[in-house]
Design a protein around this motif. Structure first.
Motif, short mmCIF file in Angstrom:
data_model
loop_
_atom_site.label_atom_id
_atom_site.label_comp_id
_atom_site.label_asym_id
_atom_site.label_seq_id
_atom_site.Cartn_x
_atom_site.Cartn_y
_atom_site.Cartn_z
N TRP A 310 6.55 1.71 2.25
CA TRP A 310 6.15 2.99 2.93
C TRP A 310 8.21 3.23 3.51
O TRP A 310 8.53 2.70 4.07
CB TRP A 310 5.92 3.03 4.57
CG TRP A 310 5.56 4.59 5.25
CD1 TRP A 310 5.85 5.43 4.54
CD2 TRP A 310 4.52 4.52 6.37
NE1 TRP A 310 5.42 6.59 5.79
CE2 TRP A 310 4.71 6.00 6.51
CE3 TRP A 310 3.76 3.44 7.10
CZ2 TRP A 310 4.34 7.03 7.81
CZ3 TRP A 310 3.02 3.98 8.21
CH2 TRP A 310 2.63 5.21 8.46
N GLY A 331 4.60 6.12 0.18
CA GLY A 331 4.23 4.85 -0.09
C GLY A 331 3.02 4.45 -0.78
O GLY A 331 2.42 5.32 -1.82
N TRP A 386 -2.13 3.59 5.25
CA TRP A 386 -1.19 2.09 6.00
C TRP A 386 -2.56 1.02 6.96
O TRP A 386 -2.40 0.09 6.67
CB TRP A 386 -0.33 2.37 5.99
CG TRP A 386 1.31 1.61 6.59
CD1 TRP A 386 1.23 0.53 7.19
CD2 TRP A 386 1.27 1.12 6.10
NE1 TRP A 386 1.65 -0.40 7.72
CE2 TRP A 386 2.56 -0.11 6.59
CE3 TRP A 386 1.87 0.53 4.35
CZ2 TRP A 386 3.25 -0.85 5.99
CZ3 TRP A 386 2.91 0.46 3.57
CH2 TRP A 386 4.06 -0.66 4.71
#
Length: 698
Positions: A310, A331, A386
């Motif tokens: 990221w 990302g 994430w």
């Protein structure tokens, strides 16, 4: 540098760098709002669905998750239907899957989540084909970006490009400037944006990296002759203790694409025999059992770059206007979690939304100040994925530097317990699937009911070795009305019977009305009867008694939580002739030779009640009966007092529009013979319709 600079045309000009899905989506988002969009791709696109170097992961399994489907359909209306027509396979999750999460096998139940499964080559080709139809989009192939061109103040005015085609190979590939009102970098993991920003004096973004050392091997297979199964997909997730995973996806033309992965530095074999043997050593042999006799249709391909990375562009204090970074260039995730396409599509929708708010029709230029504020919502799209992929991989040795912080350790403990509970608890499984499909924020796993289940802990775990069987009947995607009713009755399921019993306080005799309605079915031993909208199953013992041990009773309801209550009642009563189906009554497929259908206090909750009744009549055997028990507005009740009924109706998930629906009318219209009985001063009625022909009434 050669002098090939161009000035943006009237209407504005956007340049999108990178022609994979993130770039394709970005170009589609821009196309309605600028005069010209140039998509720059360093490779040459194949003319048909075929692998290309620019998408190395295309040789491995891909699932298009819920958020990705939603985004692609908004950007390319009608695309999902085209993908199905081209052969991509719809897999309902978890009912069409053998799904083993770290906590064990997940029960297979009917729900709203689906994935589209197919080859990445086909998906990319179909999206490219749709994009090329847009008149404002041009595609510049065999061209690469080598830098940004600074504009006045904190902005860019274009990008440096270089040919990679035959002219470049002959020595003519000198950089040239392409002017643009907006430059979007969607060049993926290998993006050079950090270096470009550093060279222009903006600094280098911080990076978060989690690398579990995951490596893949993938092979396309043809199922063994005569293969049959009640599943379409197998997904065996890894654990830190057993760091191997595998997935079998159906793809176009009746083939399977199968991937196996090792974590912590282990690389699966790249020969077929070793590939199959590796599958045998996964947490379950289910995948091995499926592929051991399957025919390989090509080589085994490997992939090893799978770290979660990221780039925190949102944290830079200075940012050049008219420049934006999207997709894997911001990302990138471990492909095991299948989030990349969804995040790319969601990020493109962020861009489109900003353009819709700020670019008026016929504008000559994209306004200044557009891109810097978009970094945060793009980062929010990355963060949603994430929380699943990056945080999950933190559990593996060596994935992060040093010990996990306290917050991460507490989060891991909660997640570990959630993954065990979700194997048998539908509310927990639904929350987990909502988060996995990026259809709900990570906080979904802290919904009150889910939190209570996690604190209570797992109950009645599934077998650690035997995959769960699929549900006997599979449903169809739900309408917005159906989804709302499911949410209402999930909340009310456990208290529904108690709420209904309170009606006795105002003189209603609900069970007496139900006995009257069921008597009108005139059932005999051996008959098949459907209880449409069976709820918690009050009618099921009475219907089972009427048809006897040789008959068949089918309870149909939309809500899983209500069916759980009905299942408890059936189990306690030992009713072997009763089966339960979760389905929408507007699309439910009735079995053959149905002698009776009843709907008790359910049809007025459905706006398409006439369609439900029509489908029921189509299924009834000659002489079979449709019986509806429900409420209606008596003729003597003044219209001005209808709003006063709201508090009485609300606990059952409806509103005052219910009393204005007339299910008895389509019952009468479809019947050879019919009658209506009323009770409770005209508030309650029983409508009976008999299908034409057949046995005489008793």
């Amino acid at each position: 540098m050669t002098d090939r600079s161009t000035r943006p045309p009237a209407g504005g000009h956007a340049v999108v760098l990178g022609g994979s899905l993130a770039g394709l989506c970005a170009a589609a988002a821009l196309a309605p709002h600028v005069g010209r969009v140039t998509l720059v791709e360093r490779d040459r696109y194949p003319d048909e669905p075929r692998w290309r170097r620019g998408v190395p992961q295309a040789r491995h399994t891909h699932n298009l998750l819920g958020a990705g489907q939603r985004a692609l359909e908004q950007l390319f209306p009608g695309l999902l239907g085209e993908l199905r027509d081209l052969g991509m396979v719809e897999v309902r999750m978890p009912q069409d899957m053998l799904l083993m999460v770290p906590g064990g096998w997940v029960d297979r139940f009917e729900g709203p989540h689906t994935v589209l499964s197919g080859s990445r080559d086909l998906l990319d080709w179909a999206v490219r084909r749709r994009l090329r139809r847009l008149p404002t989009v041009e595609v510049l192939e065999e061209t690469e970006a080598v830098g940004l061109v600074a504009g006045q103040g904190d902005s860019v005015r274009g990008v440096l490009l270089r040919d990679r085609g035959s002219a470049a190979r002959a020595g003519g590939g000198q950089p040239y400037e392409q002017g643009a009102d907006l430059v979007v970098d969607a060049t993926g993991r290998g993006s050079r944006a950090p270096a470009w920003l550093r060279d222009l004096g903006y600094g280098t973004p911080e990076e978060s990296v989690v690398d579990a050392g995951c490596a893949y091997s993938t092979c396309v297979l043809e199922p063994a002759p005569g293969h049959t199964a009640d599943w379409k997909c197998i997904l065996l997730q890894s654990t830190p203790e057993e760091p191997r995973s595998g997935i079998l996806n159906p793809i176009e033309n009746g083939r399977w694409m199968v991937s196996v992965a090792g974590l912590g530095g282990e690389r699966p074999p790249l020969d077929h025999a070793g590939f199959v043997d590796f599958a045998k050593r996964l947490r379950s042999t289910a995948l091995y059992d499926a592929i051991r006799d399957a025919k390989p249709l090509g080589d085994v391909y490997g992939s090893g770059r799978t770290e979660n990375r990221w780039r925190h562009y949102e944290r830079l204090t200075r940012w050049p206007d008219r420049f934006l970074v999207l997709g894997d260039a911001v990302g990138a995730f471990n492909p095991a979690y299948g989030q990349g396409i969804s995040v790319a599509g969601m990020s493109a929708l962020v861009l489109r939304g900003a353009l819709e708010r700020t670019v008026p029709a016929g504008a000559d230029r994209i306004p200044a100040g557009l891109t810097a504020p978009l970094r945060k919502p793009v980062a929010d799209c990355v963060e949603a994925a994430w929380m699943l992929s990056g945080n999950a991989d933190l559990a593996y040795p060596g994935a992060s530097d040093g010990p996990l912080p306290l917050a991460a350790r507490l989060g891991k403990r909660y997640t570990d317990r959630l993954l065990k509970v979700a194997t048998t608890d539908r509310a927990a499984a639904m929350a987990l699937l909502d988060m996995t499909h990026l259809l709900a924020p990570p906080q979904a796993v802290f919904r009150p009911r889910v939190l209570a289940s996690v604190l209570r802990g797992p109950r009645n775990p599934t077998s650690p070795t035997t995959p769960p069987a699929g549900p006997p009947t599979r449903g169809t995607p739900m309408t917005a009305e159906s989804e709302r009713m499911v949410q209402v009755y999930r909340k009310r399921a456990k208290r529904y019977d108690l709420t209904s019993n309170r009606l006795y306080l105002i003189g209603q005799r609900t069970m007496a009305y139900k006995h009257l309605a069921l008597e009108q079915l005139a059932l005999r031993p051996g008959d098949t009867v459907v209880d449409a909208g069976c709820g918690t199953g009050h009618n099921l013992p009475l219907l089972a008694e009427a048809v006897g041990p040789t008959g068949r009773v089918i309870g149909v309801d939309l809500t899983d939580a209500m069916l759980e209550q009905a299942e408890d009642r059936v189990r306690r009563a030992g009713l072997s002739q009763v089966s339960l189906v979760q389905a929408d009554l507007t699309t439910y497929d009735y079995p053959e030779n149905v002698r009776g259908i009843t709907a008790c206090f359910s049809l007025t909750l459905i706006s398409e009640y006439a369609k439900v009744i029509e489908r029921g009549y189509e299924a009834l055997a000659p002489g079979g009966r449709w019986v509806v028990l429900d409420y209606r507005l008596p003729r003597w009740w003044p219209d001005r007092l209808i709003p006063a009924l709201g508090p009485m109706i609300a606990p059952f998930g409806g509103d005052t529009s219910m009393v204005l629906r007339h299910p008895w009318e389509p019952i009468q219209e479809g019947a050879a013979r019919h009658r209506v009985l009323t009770r409770y001063g005209g508030w309650v009625y029983v409508a009976v319709g008999e299908a034409g022909g057949g046995r005489e009434n008793p």
